[in-house]
Each structure stands twice: as C-alpha cells, then as structure tokens.
Design a protein around this motif. Structure first.
Motif: not given
Length: 93
Positions: A47-53
């Motif tokens: 989820a955090l990778q997606e937020a950063v993306r």
C-alpha cells in the motif's frame, strides 16, 4: 480486543476506499499505516509503495515505507526509501 477490532474495521474501510479510487494516494498511505499497525508489513509495503508511486514527492509516505521495509527485514530497501525522501526534501528528518 476492542483496539484490535477497531484496527480491523479501519483496515476494511481503507481497503474499500482504496478500491473505490485507486488513484487516491492518501487512502493508500493510510491503509499502509493501518496495516503496519496491525502487524502486516508485507501488506503495508504494498500500500505504501502505491502511495509513493501516486505521490512521489511525499516524504512522509517514503519514511513510513522505509519503516515497513525495516520491519520486514529489508534494511537496504528501508535505507533507499529514506535516501529518496532526503533527495526530495533535503531538510526532512
């Protein structure tokens, strides 16, 4: 037990919010934080990778992604995220 149920309910609501608008970086970020608090670093990382993306200039999301990576045993990945946050915001601490 009540806190556990509240956290589970929060994760469920955030999963629904993220599914309703997959481009909502805030929903992804909050979902990752809730998953990390619930002891699921793998889900938190996703989820955090997606937020950063979705919002690459958000240093707080990168910091929390670094913490989740560290919790999962990925120290090198954690360091890379912190370095990226500092490149974006040199004064971020």
């Amino acid at each position: 037990a009540l806190a556990e149920r509240s956290l589970e309910a929060a994760v469920a609501r955030l999963l629904a919010a993220a599914a309703a608008d997959p481009r909502d970086a805030v929903a992804q970020y909050e979902l990752g934080r809730a998953q990390e608090a619930g002891g699921d670093p793998a889900a938190a990382i996703a989820a955090l990778q997606e937020a950063v993306r979705l919002e690459p200039a958000a240093p707080t999301a990168r910091k929390d992604l670094a913490l989740a990576r560290k919790a999962a045993g990925d120290v090198a990945g954690a360091r890379a995220e912190l370095d990226a946050a500092l490149r974006t915001y040199p004064g971020f601490a």
